[in-house]
Design a protein around this motif. Sequence first.
Motif, PDB file in Angstrom:
ATOM      1  N   GLN A 193       0.812  -1.217   0.000  1.00  0.00           N
ATOM      2  CA  GLN A 193       0.000   0.000   0.000  1.00  0.00           C
ATOM      3  C   GLN A 193       0.847   1.271   0.000  1.00  0.00           C
ATOM      4  OE1 GLN A 193      -2.457  -0.643   3.471  1.00  0.00           O
ATOM      5  NE2 GLN A 193      -3.982  -1.828   2.325  1.00  0.00           N
ATOM      6  N   ASN A 194       2.160   1.100  -0.136  1.00  0.00           N
ATOM      7  CA  ASN A 194       3.095   2.233  -0.230  1.00  0.00           C
ATOM      8  C   ASN A 194       3.108   3.086   1.042  1.00  0.00           C
ATOM      9  OD1 ASN A 194       5.068   3.517  -1.835  1.00  0.00           O
ATOM     10  ND2 ASN A 194       3.648   5.169  -2.328  1.00  0.00           N
ATOM     11  N   GLN A 195       2.846   2.456   2.188  1.00  0.00           N
ATOM     12  CA  GLN A 195       2.788   3.222   3.429  1.00  0.00           C
ATOM     13  C   GLN A 195       4.167   3.606   3.948  1.00  0.00           C
ATOM     14  OE1 GLN A 195       0.061   1.979   6.538  1.00  0.00           O
ATOM     15  NE2 GLN A 195      -1.094   0.718   5.107  1.00  0.00           N
ATOM     16  N   ILE A 196       5.222   2.887   3.494  1.00  0.00           N
ATOM     17  CA  ILE A 196       6.579   3.272   3.903  1.00  0.00           C
ATOM     18  C   ILE A 196       7.431   3.610   2.675  1.00  0.00           C
ATOM     19  CG2 ILE A 196       6.480   1.913   6.041  1.00  0.00           C
ATOM     20  CD1 ILE A 196       8.376  -0.123   4.629  1.00  0.00           C
ATOM     21  N   GLY A 197       6.782   3.797   1.526  1.00  0.00           N
ATOM     22  CA  GLY A 197       7.515   4.085   0.297  1.00  0.00           C
ATOM     23  C   GLY A 197       8.169   2.836  -0.270  1.00  0.00           C
ATOM     24  N   ARG A 198       9.157   3.038  -1.087  1.00  0.00           N
ATOM     25  CA  ARG A 198       9.841   1.910  -1.718  1.00  0.00           C
ATOM     26  C   ARG A 198      10.842   1.294  -0.746  1.00  0.00           C
ATOM     27  NH1 ARG A 198      14.543   0.724  -4.239  1.00  0.00           N
ATOM     28  NH2 ARG A 198      14.464  -0.762  -5.978  1.00  0.00           N
ATOM     29  N   PRO A 199      10.707  -0.011  -0.441  1.00  0.00           N
ATOM     30  CA  PRO A 199      11.656  -0.651   0.484  1.00  0.00           C
ATOM     31  C   PRO A 199      13.071  -0.638  -0.087  1.00  0.00           C
ATOM     32  CG  PRO A 199       9.721  -2.034   0.135  1.00  0.00           C
ATOM     33  CD  PRO A 199       9.667  -0.938  -0.893  1.00  0.00           C
ATOM     34  N   GLY A 200      14.029  -0.303   0.773  1.00  0.00           N
ATOM     35  CA  GLY A 200      15.413  -0.294   0.327  1.00  0.00           C
ATOM     36  C   GLY A 200      16.354  -1.099   1.196  1.00  0.00           C
TER      37      GLY A 200
ATOM     38  N   PHE B 206      20.138  -7.466  -3.597  1.00  0.00           N
ATOM     39  CA  PHE B 206      19.006  -7.865  -4.428  1.00  0.00           C
ATOM     40  C   PHE B 206      19.043  -7.146  -5.774  1.00  0.00           C
ATOM     41  CE2 PHE B 206      17.844  -9.128  -0.241  1.00  0.00           C
ATOM     42  CZ  PHE B 206      16.982 -10.203  -0.365  1.00  0.00           C
ATOM     43  N   ALA B 207      18.341  -7.724  -6.736  1.00  0.00           N
ATOM     44  CA  ALA B 207      18.377  -7.210  -8.107  1.00  0.00           C
ATOM     45  C   ALA B 207      17.847  -5.786  -8.222  1.00  0.00           C
ATOM     46  CB  ALA B 207      17.576  -8.141  -9.021  1.00  0.00           C
ATOM     47  N   GLY B 208      16.933  -5.405  -7.334  1.00  0.00           N
ATOM     48  CA  GLY B 208      16.372  -4.063  -7.376  1.00  0.00           C
ATOM     49  C   GLY B 208      17.198  -3.029  -6.635  1.00  0.00           C
ATOM     50  N   GLY B 209      18.369  -3.409  -6.161  1.00  0.00           N
ATOM     51  CA  GLY B 209      19.228  -2.493  -5.418  1.00  0.00           C
ATOM     52  C   GLY B 209      19.022  -2.543  -3.914  1.00  0.00           C
ATOM     53  N   GLU B 210      18.080  -3.364  -3.441  1.00  0.00           N
ATOM     54  CA  GLU B 210      17.839  -3.477  -2.000  1.00  0.00           C
ATOM     55  C   GLU B 210      18.972  -4.259  -1.323  1.00  0.00           C
ATOM     56  OE1 GLU B 210      13.936  -3.894  -4.339  1.00  0.00           O
ATOM     57  OE2 GLU B 210      15.905  -4.890  -4.332  1.00  0.00           O
ATOM     58  N   ILE B 211      19.126  -4.025  -0.036  1.00  0.00           N
ATOM     59  CA  ILE B 211      20.153  -4.706   0.763  1.00  0.00           C
ATOM     60  C   ILE B 211      19.492  -5.282   2.009  1.00  0.00           C
ATOM     61  CG2 ILE B 211      22.237  -4.381   2.173  1.00  0.00           C
ATOM     62  CD1 ILE B 211      23.068  -2.194   0.201  1.00  0.00           C
TER      63      ILE B 211
ATOM     64  N   GLY C 170      11.941   2.009   4.258  1.00  0.00           N
ATOM     65  CA  GLY C 170      11.567   2.480   2.931  1.00  0.00           C
ATOM     66  C   GLY C 170      11.911   3.934   2.725  1.00  0.00           C
ATOM     67  N   THR C 171      11.539   4.471   1.577  1.00  0.00           N
ATOM     68  CA  THR C 171      11.884   5.856   1.247  1.00  0.00           C
ATOM     69  C   THR C 171      11.118   6.876   2.081  1.00  0.00           C
ATOM     70  OG1 THR C 171      10.278   5.718  -0.557  1.00  0.00           O
ATOM     71  CG2 THR C 171      12.603   5.354  -1.117  1.00  0.00           C
ATOM     72  N   THR C 172       9.948   6.489   2.617  1.00  0.00           N
ATOM     73  CA  THR C 172       9.145   7.447   3.399  1.00  0.00           C
ATOM     74  C   THR C 172       8.744   6.913   4.768  1.00  0.00           C
ATOM     75  OG1 THR C 172       7.073   6.676   2.395  1.00  0.00           O
ATOM     76  CG2 THR C 172       8.198   8.522   1.313  1.00  0.00           C
ATOM     77  N   GLY C 173       9.231   5.754   5.151  1.00  0.00           N
ATOM     78  CA  GLY C 173       8.843   5.201   6.447  1.00  0.00           C
ATOM     79  C   GLY C 173       9.579   3.916   6.756  1.00  0.00           C
ATOM     80  N   ARG C 174       9.186   3.312   7.857  1.00  0.00           N
ATOM     81  CA  ARG C 174       9.844   2.104   8.347  1.00  0.00           C
ATOM     82  C   ARG C 174       8.847   1.263   9.113  1.00  0.00           C
ATOM     83  NH1 ARG C 174      12.352   0.530  13.198  1.00  0.00           N
ATOM     84  NH2 ARG C 174      14.304  -0.664  12.976  1.00  0.00           N
ATOM     85  N   LEU C 175       8.944  -0.061   8.988  1.00  0.00           N
ATOM     86  CA  LEU C 175       8.139  -0.947   9.833  1.00  0.00           C
ATOM     87  C   LEU C 175       9.048  -1.933  10.539  1.00  0.00           C
ATOM     88  CD1 LEU C 175       7.681  -4.077   8.587  1.00  0.00           C
ATOM     89  CD2 LEU C 175       6.295  -2.815   6.954  1.00  0.00           C
TER      90      LEU C 175
ATOM     91  N   VAL D 277       5.049   1.057  13.008  1.00  0.00           N
ATOM     92  CA  VAL D 277       5.120   1.705  11.706  1.00  0.00           C
ATOM     93  C   VAL D 277       5.474   3.177  11.916  1.00  0.00           C
ATOM     94  CG1 VAL D 277       3.926   2.194   9.544  1.00  0.00           C
ATOM     95  CG2 VAL D 277       3.347   0.129  10.832  1.00  0.00           C
ATOM     96  N   GLU D 278       6.596   3.593  11.330  1.00  0.00           N
ATOM     97  CA  GLU D 278       7.042   4.985  11.425  1.00  0.00           C
ATOM     98  C   GLU D 278       6.873   5.656  10.076  1.00  0.00           C
ATOM     99  OE1 GLU D 278      11.107   4.924  12.616  1.00  0.00           O
ATOM    100  OE2 GLU D 278      10.766   3.514  14.260  1.00  0.00           O
ATOM    101  N   ARG D 279       6.308   6.856  10.085  1.00  0.00           N
ATOM    102  CA  ARG D 279       6.178   7.660   8.877  1.00  0.00           C
ATOM    103  C   ARG D 279       6.627   9.076   9.192  1.00  0.00           C
ATOM    104  NH1 ARG D 279       1.221   5.150   9.672  1.00  0.00           N
ATOM    105  NH2 ARG D 279       0.797   3.326   8.332  1.00  0.00           N
ATOM    106  N   GLU D 280       6.696   9.907   8.165  1.00  0.00           N
ATOM    107  CA  GLU D 280       7.119  11.284   8.374  1.00  0.00           C
ATOM    108  C   GLU D 280       6.148  12.033   9.282  1.00  0.00           C
ATOM    109  OE1 GLU D 280       7.508  12.821   4.470  1.00  0.00           O
ATOM    110  OE2 GLU D 280       9.325  11.681   4.004  1.00  0.00           O
ATOM    111  N   THR D 281       4.888  11.596   9.305  1.00  0.00           N
ATOM    112  CA  THR D 281       3.870  12.260  10.132  1.00  0.00           C
ATOM    113  C   THR D 281       3.819  11.720  11.555  1.00  0.00           C
ATOM    114  OG1 THR D 281       2.248  10.678   9.264  1.00  0.00           O
ATOM    115  CG2 THR D 281       2.415  12.808   8.151  1.00  0.00           C
ATOM    116  N   GLY D 282       4.603  10.686  11.865  1.00  0.00           N
ATOM    117  CA  GLY D 282       4.597  10.107  13.198  1.00  0.00           C
ATOM    118  C   GLY D 282       4.568   8.595  13.146  1.00  0.00           C
ATOM    119  N   GLY D 283       4.501   7.981  14.321  1.00  0.00           N
ATOM    120  CA  GLY D 283       4.524   6.531  14.390  1.00  0.00           C
ATOM    121  C   GLY D 283       3.272   5.961  15.024  1.00  0.00           C
TER     122      GLY D 283
END
Length: 350
Positions: free
Chosen positions: A142-149, A220-225, A244-249, A267-273
């Motif tokens: 659902q893109n709640q933490i952005g793209r996982p990296g 990983f092939a998509g650049g993830e580690i 991810g790019t905008t959050g963390r779980l 779940v942490e996001r830019e708006t809070g956890g």
Amino acid sequence: MSSSRLRLGIIACSGVARRRFLPALKTSKAACLQHLGSRDRVKAEKFAHDQNCPRFGAYEDVLNDPEVDAVYISTPVALHEEWVRQAALHGKHILCEKPVCTSHAAALALAKLCRAKGVRLMEGYAFRFHPQHALARQIIAQNQIGRPGFFSGEFTYPQPPAGDFRLNPELGGGVFHDALGYPVAAAMMMIASAPVAASCEWVMDPQIRVDRCAALRLSFAGGEIAHCLAGFGLHYRSRYAVLGTTGRLELERAYAVSPDKATGLLVERETGGERVEVPAADQFRLMIDEFAGQITGSRPPTDWEGELLQQHLVMDCALQSARESRTVRVPPVNTASQIGPWPPPSFERK
């Protein structure tokens, strides 16, 4: 016993069978206990009495029982491969405690044999079936933490007691085979692209000749580690996190969750956890139900054998990396070309 339920035989009366598998099996509506097997007849009889199971004996007795549809194997790691092979040769579907074996070559040979004999083979990473992981994947989708990296996972625990099989190199001891596979499997559940390189270090105990700590970096092939850590003689940790790019779980308790304990995701996001609670669930019963349902045809099939080969390929590359002190490339997996056509044969009661 209901004819609609999968009839299970038990190969080895282990601690995990007693503590987790058999209590979960009692509550399952998809499978039931048919025959208990142990190397020690006295132990088999005690287990059978405790479980109200009229049939007990040696491993061979379980495999020769025509009323056993499938087996659960929980011998020490070094004995898994032989009893998976024997079960397949006897036409029994197989749920084997992790790891099924200790090399990709062995996993491939067993998967080929199972496919040729028309039986299914599931590696028993019960944690996969706890609903908290599906929730974590949903949050990512659902893109709640952005793209996982970046993925980080730890499974560490205190020193096993003297005599424990994990301290015995002849029985497949060491933390690499016992615990590192958990965060590796979790990383591959959470990261969509395929692993392409492994770099692993371990710490060997010179007295008991097993590894007591292993740290793995997966690319990983998509650049993830992914960073995966396992060890014993350490403070207990059973967790993983995805950045991810905008959050963390983060999962509070990822791998070994008691069936009566609720857990949760942070779940942490830019708006809070926030903390998202996950109700108590028996991951062993959910695994049993999925195993039985796919074999009897009440649930759609998934590629257990492909998961097995991918897991063991990564672990093989990690083992080579640790032994040779270098990064090892992870080749792609093509299950269909390696072990034969999909789907597997349909279930028929003997």
